[in-house]
Write a protein that holds these residues in place. Structure first.
Motif, PDB file in Angstrom:
ATOM      1  N   ASP A  95      41.527  21.308   3.105  1.00 46.54           N
ATOM      2  CA  ASP A  95      40.316  20.691   2.574  1.00 46.54           C
ATOM      3  C   ASP A  95      39.096  21.282   3.255  1.00 46.54           C
ATOM      4  O   ASP A  95      39.024  21.351   4.488  1.00 46.54           O
ATOM      5  CB  ASP A  95      40.348  19.178   2.816  1.00 46.54           C
ATOM      6  CG  ASP A  95      41.569  18.522   2.183  1.00 46.54           C
ATOM      7  OD1 ASP A  95      41.893  18.888   1.039  1.00 46.54           O
ATOM      8  OD2 ASP A  95      42.200  17.666   2.837  1.00 46.54           O
ATOM      9  N   GLU A  96      38.104  21.693   2.458  1.00 44.32           N
ATOM     10  CA  GLU A  96      36.860  22.217   3.011  1.00 44.32           C
ATOM     11  C   GLU A  96      36.057  21.089   3.676  1.00 44.32           C
ATOM     12  O   GLU A  96      36.050  19.954   3.215  1.00 44.32           O
ATOM     13  CB  GLU A  96      36.025  22.852   1.915  1.00 44.32           C
ATOM     14  CG  GLU A  96      36.553  24.175   1.403  1.00 44.32           C
ATOM     15  CD  GLU A  96      35.555  24.842   0.480  1.00 44.32           C
ATOM     16  OE1 GLU A  96      34.756  25.673   0.966  1.00 44.32           O
ATOM     17  OE2 GLU A  96      35.574  24.520  -0.717  1.00 44.32           O
ATOM     18  N   LEU A  97      35.388  21.430   4.767  1.00 49.83           N
ATOM     19  CA  LEU A  97      34.577  20.468   5.509  1.00 49.83           C
ATOM     20  C   LEU A  97      33.186  21.026   5.730  1.00 49.83           C
ATOM     21  O   LEU A  97      33.005  22.240   5.868  1.00 49.83           O
ATOM     22  CB  LEU A  97      35.207  20.160   6.879  1.00 49.83           C
ATOM     23  CG  LEU A  97      36.623  19.575   6.902  1.00 49.83           C
ATOM     24  CD1 LEU A  97      37.109  19.502   8.347  1.00 49.83           C
ATOM     25  CD2 LEU A  97      36.659  18.206   6.259  1.00 49.83           C
ATOM     26  N   MET A  98      32.204  20.130   5.784  1.00 52.09           N
ATOM     27  CA  MET A  98      30.867  20.500   6.219  1.00 52.09           C
ATOM     28  C   MET A  98      30.811  20.374   7.746  1.00 52.09           C
ATOM     29  O   MET A  98      31.579  19.606   8.338  1.00 52.09           O
ATOM     30  CB  MET A  98      29.825  19.587   5.583  1.00 52.09           C
ATOM     31  CG  MET A  98      29.775  19.667   4.072  1.00 52.09           C
ATOM     32  SD  MET A  98      29.232  21.295   3.503  1.00 52.09           S
ATOM     33  CE  MET A  98      27.512  21.252   4.027  1.00 52.09           C
ATOM     34  N   LEU A 131      31.880  15.605  13.023  1.00 52.19           N
ATOM     35  CA  LEU A 131      31.440  14.507  13.882  1.00 52.19           C
ATOM     36  C   LEU A 131      32.163  13.211  13.546  1.00 52.19           C
ATOM     37  O   LEU A 131      32.222  12.294  14.373  1.00 52.19           O
ATOM     38  CB  LEU A 131      29.922  14.302  13.742  1.00 52.19           C
ATOM     39  CG  LEU A 131      29.035  15.486  14.139  1.00 52.19           C
ATOM     40  CD1 LEU A 131      27.577  15.164  13.846  1.00 52.19           C
ATOM     41  CD2 LEU A 131      29.217  15.813  15.613  1.00 52.19           C
ATOM     42  N   GLU A 132      32.722  13.120  12.341  1.00 48.43           N
ATOM     43  CA  GLU A 132      33.392  11.899  11.898  1.00 48.43           C
ATOM     44  C   GLU A 132      34.897  11.937  12.117  1.00 48.43           C
ATOM     45  O   GLU A 132      35.578  10.948  11.843  1.00 48.43           O
ATOM     46  CB  GLU A 132      33.108  11.668  10.401  1.00 48.43           C
ATOM     47  CG  GLU A 132      31.631  11.700  10.031  1.00 48.43           C
ATOM     48  CD  GLU A 132      30.841  10.598  10.711  1.00 48.43           C
ATOM     49  OE1 GLU A 132      31.412   9.513  10.922  1.00 48.43           O
ATOM     50  OE2 GLU A 132      29.660  10.840  11.056  1.00 48.43           O
ATOM     51  N   CYS A 162      26.434  28.021  10.371  1.00 45.27           N
ATOM     52  CA  CYS A 162      26.699  29.396   9.962  1.00 45.27           C
ATOM     53  C   CYS A 162      28.177  29.675   9.709  1.00 45.27           C
ATOM     54  O   CYS A 162      28.541  30.802   9.371  1.00 45.27           O
ATOM     55  CB  CYS A 162      26.173  30.364  11.022  1.00 45.27           C
ATOM     56  SG  CYS A 162      24.369  30.454  11.062  1.00 45.27           S
ATOM     57  N   TYR A 163      29.031  28.688   9.898  1.00 42.97           N
ATOM     58  CA  TYR A 163      30.463  28.864   9.681  1.00 42.97           C
ATOM     59  C   TYR A 163      30.960  27.943   8.581  1.00 42.97           C
ATOM     60  O   TYR A 163      30.344  26.922   8.269  1.00 42.97           O
ATOM     61  CB  TYR A 163      31.260  28.555  10.953  1.00 42.97           C
ATOM     62  CG  TYR A 163      31.205  29.620  12.006  1.00 42.97           C
ATOM     63  CD1 TYR A 163      32.031  30.738  11.933  1.00 42.97           C
ATOM     64  CD2 TYR A 163      30.330  29.517  13.070  1.00 42.97           C
ATOM     65  CE1 TYR A 163      31.980  31.724  12.905  1.00 42.97           C
ATOM     66  CE2 TYR A 163      30.277  30.504  14.052  1.00 42.97           C
ATOM     67  CZ  TYR A 163      31.109  31.599  13.960  1.00 42.97           C
ATOM     68  OH  TYR A 163      31.056  32.565  14.915  1.00 42.97           O
ATOM     69  N   ASP A 164      32.102  28.297   7.991  1.00 45.71           N
ATOM     70  CA  ASP A 164      32.840  27.411   7.100  1.00 45.71           C
ATOM     71  C   ASP A 164      33.958  26.761   7.906  1.00 45.71           C
ATOM     72  O   ASP A 164      34.490  27.357   8.864  1.00 45.71           O
ATOM     73  CB  ASP A 164      33.446  28.199   5.936  1.00 45.71           C
ATOM     74  CG  ASP A 164      32.378  28.774   5.031  1.00 45.71           C
ATOM     75  OD1 ASP A 164      31.406  28.048   4.747  1.00 45.71           O
ATOM     76  OD2 ASP A 164      32.509  29.940   4.615  1.00 45.71           O
ATOM     77  N   TYR A 165      34.342  25.559   7.481  1.00 48.59           N
ATOM     78  CA  TYR A 165      35.401  24.807   8.175  1.00 48.59           C
ATOM     79  C   TYR A 165      36.408  24.292   7.158  1.00 48.59           C
ATOM     80  O   TYR A 165      36.063  24.000   6.004  1.00 48.59           O
ATOM     81  CB  TYR A 165      34.815  23.635   8.970  1.00 48.59           C
ATOM     82  CG  TYR A 165      33.913  24.079  10.089  1.00 48.59           C
ATOM     83  CD1 TYR A 165      34.439  24.361  11.358  1.00 48.59           C
ATOM     84  CD2 TYR A 165      32.555  24.269   9.883  1.00 48.59           C
ATOM     85  CE1 TYR A 165      33.612  24.807  12.381  1.00 48.59           C
ATOM     86  CE2 TYR A 165      31.724  24.712  10.904  1.00 48.59           C
ATOM     87  CZ  TYR A 165      32.259  24.981  12.144  1.00 48.59           C
ATOM     88  OH  TYR A 165      31.457  25.428  13.159  1.00 48.59           O
ATOM     89  N   MET A 166      37.644  24.166   7.595  1.00 46.86           N
ATOM     90  CA  MET A 166      38.699  23.671   6.736  1.00 46.86           C
ATOM     91  C   MET A 166      39.704  22.887   7.581  1.00 46.86           C
ATOM     92  O   MET A 166      40.015  23.281   8.712  1.00 46.86           O
ATOM     93  CB  MET A 166      39.407  24.845   6.041  1.00 46.86           C
ATOM     94  CG  MET A 166      40.485  24.445   5.055  1.00 46.86           C
ATOM     95  SD  MET A 166      41.291  25.898   4.337  1.00 46.86           S
ATOM     96  CE  MET A 166      39.924  26.629   3.435  1.00 46.86           C
ATOM     97  N   VAL A 219      39.950  24.415  11.312  1.00 47.64           N
ATOM     98  CA  VAL A 219      39.764  25.826  11.644  1.00 47.64           C
ATOM     99  C   VAL A 219      38.362  26.253  11.228  1.00 47.64           C
ATOM    100  O   VAL A 219      37.788  25.745  10.264  1.00 47.64           O
ATOM    101  CB  VAL A 219      40.823  26.728  10.970  1.00 47.64           C
ATOM    102  CG1 VAL A 219      42.210  26.317  11.407  1.00 47.64           C
ATOM    103  CG2 VAL A 219      40.708  26.687   9.458  1.00 47.64           C
ATOM    104  N   GLU A 220      37.823  27.194  11.979  1.00 47.68           N
ATOM    105  CA  GLU A 220      36.484  27.739  11.766  1.00 47.68           C
ATOM    106  C   GLU A 220      36.642  29.162  11.265  1.00 47.68           C
ATOM    107  O   GLU A 220      37.396  29.947  11.836  1.00 47.68           O
ATOM    108  CB  GLU A 220      35.724  27.701  13.090  1.00 47.68           C
ATOM    109  CG  GLU A 220      34.361  28.360  13.079  1.00 47.68           C
ATOM    110  CD  GLU A 220      33.753  28.388  14.477  1.00 47.68           C
ATOM    111  OE1 GLU A 220      33.133  27.400  14.881  1.00 47.68           O
ATOM    112  OE2 GLU A 220      33.946  29.422  15.164  1.00 47.68           O
TER     113      GLU A 220
END
Length: 485
Positions: A141-144, A149-150, A162-166, A216-217
């Protein structure tokens, strides 16, 4: 060959020349046929790399519809891979072959790769082929950044815009009672599922509904010039009504601007203002970079060039604020720039090199290419001259970044090679949709969003990655006494 392709080829040669790896090149004049950023016509780029260990190449066959293709070239233990999709954003990953990624097929001879682009499609050809990477979105799942923080256990992670997270979850391995028992290897199958997915663990493992999850970043997205990043967020000043930041330089002809509809003038003024604020923030970025060079004992030549680049950015900001004022019909300048905590965060050589690769070797190389093409498509001579002036400076800044990495690799040895490769994991994110007609934007020195993405894809493929391969391969075969100091 289109002027855009010729200019990119010459940009690559110029950067390699700055590294002492090739001869100089003369860029085509502005009067040439501008071509298109999407690659109409044919471009052929040949890169030959030799190392003490034989390079290996794997290529996924290009999609005949979209032109998506993946090429991986390894030499002396380093893998650089790029995924190009001519219809959307570009994902570029770079990893070290001594890590979890293994090439599917290898050859034992010197590698020569050829890239041909015709009418917006891409066909990357080499001696072997292998399976394509699975869709990243199928893995989790993609994350902002704010989502971290949650998530319990991730709230202390310094997430960056500047990064994408999943978040990726896998079943708890048989025989284990908790996810902690498999850390940090709970995601063991991931490299096999997607070998070109360059990533690092942000936080985890986290137990969620009987599964072990990691965040993961991946994918560096801040690629437009050299931003002033503080804790992962790009900072700029707010615009202010002031005249002292306006350069005393020829602007676009008054009749050229007056012919625009009021809404178009306002939109172009807003775009130039945003660029001017980014150039203004780059002054702070280079000031910090100069301090970092001094902290690591850099040679005087690099320090002097960093100081000169800082002054260049002052001029760029003034030139661009003047353009914004020309279109707005009112003076525009910067308000105060927040610099608190700007020197925080890791200051070790590896962190500095990673930032230089992303912000300089990638960001400023792309900026130089984009400004050069914008100058070629612009119809006002004074505006085109301003864009070309800034493009020339950005090319020098990109060369400074590449030379800094060359110097650091000579100091840091093999450990920094992986840092460089991982820092090249870049996704060129699509900019916001245009509000103006593409032809109007080109006439006024602005590339439409789709052309910016296509040009970035071509620049990554034909300039950035070949320079990285050449640099890493050159250091791999050099004797220690020949390495830069």
């Amino acid at each position: 060959m289109s002027a855009a392709s010729s200019s990119l080829n010459c940009l690559r040669v110029a950067l390699l020349h700055a590294l002492g790896l090739t001869a100089a090149c003369t860029r085509p004049p502005l009067g040439d046929d501008p071509g298109t950023a999407s690659g109409t016509g044919t471009t052929t780029t040949t890169t030959t790399s030799a190392a003490t260990t034989a390079p290996a190449t794997t290529t996924a066959p290009a999609d005949p519809t979209t032109g998506a293709a993946t090429t991986t070239t390894t030499g002396a233990g380093t893998t650089l891979a790029t995924t190009i999709d001519s219809t959307g954003p570009v994902a570029t990953t770079a990893v070290d072959s001594t890590g979890p990624v293994e090439p599917a097929t290898t050859t034992t001879s010197t590698t020569t790769s050829t890239t041909t682009t015709t009418s917006g499609t891409t066909d990357d050809t080499s001696s072997t082929t292998g399976p394509a990477c699975v869709n990243l979105m199928d893995l989790g799942d993609e994350l902002m950044p704010t989502d971290l923080l949650e998530i319990p256990g991730c709230e202390d992670y310094n997430a960056s815009d500047c990064y994408d997270y999943m978040r990726i979850c896998v079943p708890l391995p048989d025989g284990l009672q908790s996810c902690d028992q498999c850390a940090p290897d709970c995601l063991g199958p991931l490299p096999d599922l997607c070998p070109d997915f360059g990533y690092q663990l942000a936080c985890g493992p986290l137990a969620v509904d009987g599964q072990c999850c990691h965040v993961v970043e991946y994918s560096w997205n801040c690629t437009d010039g050299r931003p002033f990043l503080v804790e992962g967020t790009a900072r700029t000043a707010a615009p202010a009504r002031r005249r002292d930041w306006l350069a005393d330089a020829p602007g676009p002809a008054p009749a050229f601007v007056a012919a625009l509809a009021p809404a178009a003038r306002a939109e172009l003024a807003a775009l130039w203002t945003a660029d001017a604020l980014a150039e203004h923030a780059s002054v702070a970025s280079f000031a910090r970079f100069t301090l970092q060079l001094l902290a690591h004992g850099a040679p005087p030549g690099l320090v002097q060039e960093a100081c000169a680049a800082q002054l260049d950015e002052v001029l760029h900001a003034r030139l661009t604020f003047a353009l914004a004022a020309d279109y707005a019909g009112a003076p525009i300048g910067p308000g105060p720039l927040a610099t608190d905590d700007a020197l925080g965060g890791p200051g070790d050589l590896a962190a500095v090199v990673a930032a230089v690769v992303r912000e300089g070797c990638v960001g400023e190389t792309l900026a130089a290419a984009e400004l050069d093409l914008a100058a070629r498509t612009c119809e006002d001579p004074a505006l085109a001259a301003t864009l070309r002036r800034i493009a020339d400076d950005e090319q020098r800044h990109a060369a400074l970044a590449w030379r800094t990495v060359q110097w650091a690799l000579g100091r840091g040895g093999p450990a920094l090679r992986r840092v460089v490769a991982e820092a090249l994991a870049v996704r060129i994110a699509a900019p916001p949709p245009d509000r103006l007609d593409p032809a109007l934007m080109r006439r006024h020195g602005r590339l439409p969003a789709g052309e910016r993405v296509a040009l970035a894809a071509q620049c990554m493929r034909s300039v950035v990655l070949p320079c990285a391969r050449a640099l890493l391969d050159d250091l791999a075969v050099a004797r220690p006494a020949e390495l830069p100091v």
